[in-house]
Design a protein around this motif. Structure first.
Motif, short mmCIF file in Angstrom:
data_model
loop_
_atom_site.label_atom_id
_atom_site.label_comp_id
_atom_site.label_asym_id
_atom_site.label_seq_id
_atom_site.Cartn_x
_atom_site.Cartn_y
_atom_site.Cartn_z
N TRP A 315 0.81 -1.21 0.00
CA TRP A 315 0.00 0.00 0.00
C TRP A 315 0.86 1.27 0.00
N ARG A 316 1.99 1.24 0.71
CA ARG A 316 2.84 2.43 0.72
C ARG A 316 3.41 2.71 -0.66
N THR A 317 3.92 1.66 -1.29
CA THR A 317 4.47 1.81 -2.63
C THR A 317 3.37 2.25 -3.61
#
Length: 408
Positions: A315-317
């Motif tokens: 999700w961060r990427t």
């Protein structure tokens, strides 16, 4: 022979998908078995309408791929076959070379693993220092790099058109605007019907439908072990007066925890320099921009447990990729890691492409080629990069499987 001059009522083999893998398979099948009646059907009005006509045109060397994997093996053999095909059909290509650039010491250590793979895969390369890097690419900043002189560029849409012409000369058919809506197995044959209720009967079927490949398998009575999730890659172009900033191909050291290569600079065989891509979830299987939205496609993705697991993992990427898609300044910042002198004014919006990525129920991105079978049919369910480079070798492997099934 015109592609749509006739739609055969019957033939020996129907290949679904007029992208480069489907066309290469048809070309190989006709060469190996000239007596077979072969027909390629394509949903769009021209071949290479999706991935094959929306890629960066790189002839990959095979430097990144796991030794012994299908990608590594077919990339090496397929690159030689593709270069020979282009020479035979007078399609321009250029072995321009590329640099894989480490911008810090952590990435410099990762270069060792890439170099090891290059050696095991038989790829010609040279590790270079900052002085040598500046000689090759004066505008690039890096602490170390690999120079890969055998990487090349070509226009794969032109390759696909040459393959189409070769299929027709070999007595095959290429039927356009044939969108499959139903597949029925009848005793020892397959009936394939399109949205205009035109039906072709065949003895065997080969599914090279890319973004629709899992759905075609399901129509054929199979149960896909993966689902296709569409990821869009967006590009900018360097303005002409700044194209001198990129002399060859310039790639970052890939993050081993993420399957995409990251933004890079690509000289194009027909002129110009592309910068990108990012990787964002497409809102349609044919979603080349944020405005193209297909509720059924998106709902199918969001309901898939494999995608939800994938999203939780990355999700961060993923958020970073979306940020880069929506804000040019973020895209520019990513490019400046390789070429610090790049400015927003140097870039103009370019094209986009949609990648058909197979995702497992466990949330893993399938990294290698994936082929499954049903009665009377072979299905290519994952053909990521370097599929275009490797297409003729992949076609050979598919025909090998076709021949093996015929002898059973």
């Amino acid at each position: 022979m015109n592609s749509n001059a006739s739609i055969p009522a019957t033939c020996d083999v129907v290949i679904i998908g007029g992208g480069i893998v489907g066309l290469a398979t048809a070309t190989t099948l006709i060469q190996r078995h000239p007596s077979l009646a072969v027909c390629v059907v394509e949903a769009e009005s021209h071949v290479a309408a999706h991935q094959s006509g929306h890629n960066s045109g790189v002839l990959h060397s095979g430097i990144y791929y796991k030794p012994g994997s299908a990608k590594a093996i077919t990339c090496r053999s397929g690159k030689a076959l593709m270069e020979a095909f282009c020479d035979e059909h007078q399609i321009a290509w250029d072995r321009c070379g590329k640099v894989v650039v480490a911008t810090d010491e952590i990435e410099a250590e990762r270069l060792d693993a890439i170099a090891k793979r290059a050696t095991e895969n038989g790829v010609e390369y040279r590790r270079i220092d900052t002085d040598e890097l500046r000689e090759i690419e004066p505008s690039v900043a890096g602490v170390a790099a690999l120079h890969v002189p055998e990487t090349g560029i070509v226009n794969y849409a032109k390759v696909c058109e040459a393959m189409r012409q070769q299929i027709l000369r070999g007595g095959g058919h290429v039927v356009l605007s044939f969108k499959v809506k139903r597949i029925e197995s009848v005793s020892s044959s397959v009936a394939i019907t399109d949205c205009k209720n035109r039906t072709i009967h065949c003895g065997r079927m080969i599914n090279c439908a890319g973004l629709q490949s899992d759905r075609i398998l399901r129509m054929a009575g199979g149960h896909p072990t993966v689902k296709i999730v569409p990821f869009r890659g967006e590009y900018y172009d360097l303005v002409p007066e700044r194209e001198h900033l990129c002399r060859h191909l310039i790639y970052p050291v890939p993050d081993p925890s993420f399957p995409f290569l990251g933004v890079h600079f690509t000289r194009m065989i027909d002129g110009g320099v592309e910068c990108g891509p990012n990787a964002v979830l497409a809102l349609s299987r044919h979603g080349y921009d944020w405005r193209t939205f297909n509720p059924a496609d998106l709902l199918e993705t969001l309901r898939y447990g494999g995608f939800l697991k994938l999203a939780r993992k990355y999700w961060r990427t993923g958020a970073g990729e979306i940020h880069r898609s929506l804000r040019k300044a973020a895209f520019v910042s990513a490019l400046q890691k390789l070429i610090p002198s790049i400015r927003a004014s140097d870039l103009r919006p370019g094209r986009a492409g949609v990648r058909a990525q197979a995702v497992t129920p466990e949330g893993e991105l399938v990294d290698d080629f994936l082929i499954e079978t049903t009665a009377h049919a072979i299905h290519v369910l994952n053909a990521p990069s370097p599929a275009a480079t490797a297409s003729l070798a992949i076609g050979g492997k598919i025909v090998d499987r076709f021949d093996a099934d015929e002898t059973k």
